[in-house]
Design a protein around this motif. Sequence first.
Motif, PDB file in Angstrom:
ATOM      1  N   LEU A   1       0.840  -1.184   0.000  1.00 24.93           N
ATOM      2  CA  LEU A   1       0.000   0.000   0.000  1.00 24.93           C
ATOM      3  C   LEU A   1       0.884   1.247   0.000  1.00 24.93           C
ATOM      4  N   SER A   2       0.673   2.147  -0.956  1.00 26.99           N
ATOM      5  CA  SER A   2       1.545   3.312  -1.123  1.00 26.99           C
ATOM      6  C   SER A   2       0.727   4.561  -1.448  1.00 26.99           C
ATOM      7  N   LEU A   3       1.350   5.714  -1.234  1.00 22.95           N
ATOM      8  CA  LEU A   3       0.752   6.999  -1.583  1.00 22.95           C
ATOM      9  C   LEU A   3       1.310   7.470  -2.911  1.00 22.95           C
ATOM     10  N   VAL A   4       0.438   7.998  -3.749  1.00 23.33           N
ATOM     11  CA  VAL A   4       0.862   8.584  -5.012  1.00 23.33           C
ATOM     12  C   VAL A   4       1.263  10.033  -4.767  1.00 23.33           C
ATOM     13  N   ASN A   5       2.333  10.467  -5.398  1.00 20.52           N
ATOM     14  CA  ASN A   5       2.703  11.875  -5.302  1.00 20.52           C
ATOM     15  C   ASN A   5       1.532  12.732  -5.791  1.00 20.52           C
ATOM     16  N   PRO A   6       1.093  13.709  -4.986  1.00 22.58           N
ATOM     17  CA  PRO A   6      -0.059  14.530  -5.404  1.00 22.58           C
ATOM     18  C   PRO A   6       0.097  15.134  -6.797  1.00 22.58           C
ATOM     19  N   GLU A   7       1.341  15.395  -7.232  1.00 18.32           N
ATOM     20  CA  GLU A   7       1.556  15.958  -8.569  1.00 18.32           C
ATOM     21  C   GLU A   7       1.080  15.013  -9.667  1.00 18.32           C
ATOM     22  N   ASP A   8       0.991  13.700  -9.356  1.00 22.00           N
ATOM     23  CA  ASP A   8       0.572  12.718 -10.350  1.00 22.00           C
ATOM     24  C   ASP A   8      -0.927  12.456 -10.324  1.00 22.00           C
ATOM     25  N   VAL A   9      -1.683  13.155  -9.459  1.00 23.46           N
ATOM     26  CA  VAL A   9      -3.133  12.989  -9.370  1.00 23.46           C
ATOM     27  C   VAL A   9      -3.793  14.030 -10.268  1.00 23.46           C
ATOM     28  N   THR A  10      -4.614  13.580 -11.218  1.00 25.36           N
ATOM     29  CA  THR A  10      -5.177  14.492 -12.224  1.00 25.36           C
ATOM     30  C   THR A  10      -6.441  15.204 -11.751  1.00 25.36           C
ATOM     31  N   ASP A  11      -7.166  14.634 -10.791  1.00 26.39           N
ATOM     32  CA  ASP A  11      -8.427  15.220 -10.345  1.00 26.39           C
ATOM     33  C   ASP A  11      -8.160  16.220  -9.223  1.00 26.39           C
ATOM     34  N   ASP A  12      -8.601  17.458  -9.434  1.00 27.71           N
ATOM     35  CA  ASP A  12      -8.296  18.528  -8.480  1.00 27.71           C
ATOM     36  C   ASP A  12      -8.792  18.203  -7.073  1.00 27.71           C
ATOM     37  N   GLY A  13     -10.029  17.705  -6.951  1.00 29.86           N
ATOM     38  CA  GLY A  13     -10.591  17.426  -5.642  1.00 29.86           C
ATOM     39  C   GLY A  13      -9.812  16.360  -4.900  1.00 29.86           C
ATOM     40  N   ARG A  14      -9.462  15.271  -5.601  1.00 31.26           N
ATOM     41  CA  ARG A  14      -8.727  14.186  -4.957  1.00 31.26           C
ATOM     42  C   ARG A  14      -7.301  14.621  -4.628  1.00 31.26           C
ATOM     43  N   ARG A  15      -6.694  15.448  -5.492  1.00 27.23           N
ATOM     44  CA  ARG A  15      -5.341  15.956  -5.226  1.00 27.23           C
ATOM     45  C   ARG A  15      -5.341  16.821  -3.968  1.00 27.23           C
ATOM     46  N   ASP A  16      -6.332  17.711  -3.854  1.00 22.48           N
ATOM     47  CA  ASP A  16      -6.409  18.578  -2.677  1.00 22.48           C
ATOM     48  C   ASP A  16      -6.630  17.758  -1.405  1.00 22.48           C
ATOM     49  N   GLU A  17      -7.469  16.734  -1.511  1.00 20.98           N
ATOM     50  CA  GLU A  17      -7.738  15.863  -0.364  1.00 20.98           C
ATOM     51  C   GLU A  17      -6.457  15.156   0.093  1.00 20.98           C
ATOM     52  N   LEU A  18      -5.664  14.689  -0.878  1.00 19.92           N
ATOM     53  CA  LEU A  18      -4.413  14.001  -0.564  1.00 19.92           C
ATOM     54  C   LEU A  18      -3.399  14.964   0.049  1.00 19.92           C
ATOM     55  N   LEU A  19      -3.293  16.151  -0.519  1.00 19.50           N
ATOM     56  CA  LEU A  19      -2.364  17.152   0.012  1.00 19.50           C
ATOM     57  C   LEU A  19      -2.711  17.516   1.453  1.00 19.50           C
ATOM     58  N   GLN A  20      -4.002  17.699   1.708  1.00 18.34           N
ATOM     59  CA  GLN A  20      -4.445  18.063   3.055  1.00 18.34           C
ATOM     60  C   GLN A  20      -4.151  16.927   4.041  1.00 18.34           C
ATOM     61  N   ALA A  21      -4.384  15.679   3.612  1.00 16.48           N
ATOM     62  CA  ALA A  21      -4.136  14.531   4.495  1.00 16.48           C
ATOM     63  C   ALA A  21      -2.650  14.397   4.818  1.00 16.48           C
ATOM     64  N   ILE A  22      -1.787  14.624   3.824  1.00 15.85           N
ATOM     65  CA  ILE A  22      -0.340  14.556   4.049  1.00 15.85           C
ATOM     66  C   ILE A  22       0.095  15.653   5.017  1.00 15.85           C
ATOM     67  N   GLU A  23      -0.455  16.858   4.831  1.00 13.49           N
ATOM     68  CA  GLU A  23      -0.114  17.978   5.715  1.00 13.49           C
ATOM     69  C   GLU A  23      -0.534  17.676   7.148  1.00 13.49           C
ATOM     70  N   GLN A  24      -1.748  17.127   7.324  1.00 16.14           N
ATOM     71  CA  GLN A  24      -2.235  16.788   8.659  1.00 16.14           C
ATOM     72  C   GLN A  24      -1.361  15.714   9.299  1.00 16.14           C
ATOM     73  N   ALA A  25      -0.925  14.731   8.487  1.00 15.19           N
ATOM     74  CA  ALA A  25      -0.097  13.644   9.007  1.00 15.19           C
ATOM     75  C   ALA A  25       1.250  14.166   9.490  1.00 15.19           C
ATOM     76  N   LYS A  26       1.811  15.112   8.771  1.00 11.54           N
ATOM     77  CA  LYS A  26       3.140  15.620   9.123  1.00 11.54           C
ATOM     78  C   LYS A  26       3.122  16.518  10.351  1.00 11.54           C
ATOM     79  N   LYS A  27       2.010  17.183  10.584  1.00 15.56           N
ATOM     80  CA  LYS A  27       1.988  18.091  11.738  1.00 15.56           C
ATOM     81  C   LYS A  27       1.275  17.492  12.947  1.00 15.56           C
TER      82      LYS A  27
END
Length: 704
Positions: free
Chosen positions: A625-651
């Motif tokens: 199970l792996s995470l895709v780099n948000p830059e490789d996600v084409t759908d804006d909504g799913r990319r934003d969701e992934l970016l937000q989840a990564i940010e929450q995980a790091k902080k």
Amino acid sequence: MKHECMESRYLESMAEQVNKADSWHGDSLLAHCYDVREIFDRLFEFYGFKNHVLMELGHYLSYYHDIGKLEGRAGGGHSMISVKLLDRDGVCLNSCKQLTPLAWYFISRHHSSLTLPAKVDWGDLEDMKRLNWEGYVNYLRGEFDPVDLADVFGLFKLADALSSHKAKAGQVPPYDAKPIIHADMVKDMLGACVDEARWRYQLKLCELPRIAMLRAPTGWGKTTSSLLFASTRSPTRVFYLLPTITAIKQFFSRLDRAFSNVSMYFHLYDAEVKDEGEERLQQVFFIKSFLNPFVVTTVDQFLLAFLQLGKYFTRRPSFRGACNILDEIHLLSPQALHLLTYFVDKFRDRYGMSMLIMSATLPEAYIQYLQKRLRLSDSILDLRDEYSRKRRVLFHARDYDLSSALHEIYGDYSAGRKVLVVVNTVEKAVETARSLRKILQENGRPPDDVLLIHGRFMYVDRRSVEGAVELAQERPHILVSTQVCEVSLDVSYDRLYTEAAPLGSIVQRFGRVNRYGTKTDMVNAFIHYPNELRDQDKASRYPYEEDEVRVCWGVLKELEGCKLENELQLLDKFDSEFDVKNLESFTSKFNMDVWDEVLLDLFSLPLDEEKVKELLEYRENFTLLSLVNPEDVTDDGRRDELLQAIEQAKKGASYEERLRAAATLKDLAVPVPFWYLRKVQETICGLPLIKLRKGEYSVEYGLH
């Protein structure tokens, strides 16, 4: 001065200081240490350990793992400080001082996996840096099994977690209750499906040896009646190892109605329950550690525990004395089959395990392979003759690629049929779905009538696709799928177009056509020979062995059309063409000496170890199970969701915040082949983040 661990004198000598120190859960450190030891003792006895030195090792870890908190640091940062204090004051194990370096290593890693010691930053602990760990572990083998040493560490870690949970929640999950099974309970589960003649045959499961096989057709009740096999063995746990998440959920619901303390676990479980509250998320560790009497999970979880991946040591001990029931073994790749038989043979006597291996379509080659690898004799209950009463499909085998049949597929759909299209790779599935959607659009039909499902969707999108497939069952549509449809979807189609595959897979695909019928007199399945197997470069990474497909192809050509009288013919013909030597030729590629050489039966699997990667990167069967780099996600909504989840995980600072972040990220993670790990950028909440060289992720097509 040396202190005797068994009497915890060193701990007691600092009682005043220790009593003032809070453990991370708010209890006093001294109370926590003694509580950990008490729970460890119960686990130690439950799993049948007898060696008093191993008990002392567990006590030493219980008393001194958190001693570094006296220096004023909380969290994982205290682990190495604990070791330095013990080294400074010369606190060794009393009855077996040669285990002391290992105990210190365990304490240094008690919030982590068992990283190879050469990769640990020992700071100024010169003796630990200079130690030849391979020689040291091999020296310990003279008196101890490294498997036992790792499991003692695992039991300590479970005790540590249970103590912390008790201090916080006031109670602990049941961890030393054995399953209670009686024949009448199994009969009640079968309910209206009970047939007295069949029941007498099902009771023969009680008479099978400790490692055994069952071949019975769909509908015979093998999953439920297999509890009879477990009922005579007094196991510590009963594990159901099922092929898919869907199968796990369905059987868990049935088992949970009949027994108490049943759990299910799969690699996306915390993503499934993340919206049910923090308390449910906090229980995931214990569910993942398989502490319930009945556990419904996947064969992957069994393999990962014995492959020593991550914090395997908290999961593997639960298989001591366990009864394992493994369904649909014919769906395992040659690699997974080899790993399974290797670990079962290696651990069955060490652990006192029993295992019932089941399948509806178990080829004779698999039976002979299992008998040879697991040293079995009279060990199978066989009901294969049931297939002589079924012929749910008639088929044609075509020598050309499935891509040439797209307009024919459209014709079946436009005639009002439900059409299932099965291909062997994700790339081919995406390409086929795109082409069919284009054909529908050109003919004024809604392109959404082409559905796509494969194994490389984010879990959030996979659930959505499966829901769409279920809703579409009442209308004409086309479903393009990889082999994930073979067991994960309870569907029935009017027509099947599929690429050639091993016979076990073909039979499973046939089971998705005319699923609830018994006979057909018209051709309803078309098998195409894939172009990829004619290309040597592409064949080397293909999910299936070329020879395995060719053997199946020869069988199909002989039985196509009305030459097929019943489904037993398929199995008999395959048995005559594909023998155990064919199967052994595929599995002989895997050299399990790597495990002894690299892991020494003790250390966690290093995914960056080249020798290990060579084994796990063979074909596209073993995924992570792996995470895709948000830059490789084409759908804006799913990319934003992934970016937000990564940010929450790091902080995320608190334990609860990290739990929720990890669960959210799992919902947005994708299973990928192990060779993708060469593209890892970083690891977030234990999930590798991969950067694609070529490709992208979209909600519509998944990762391709």
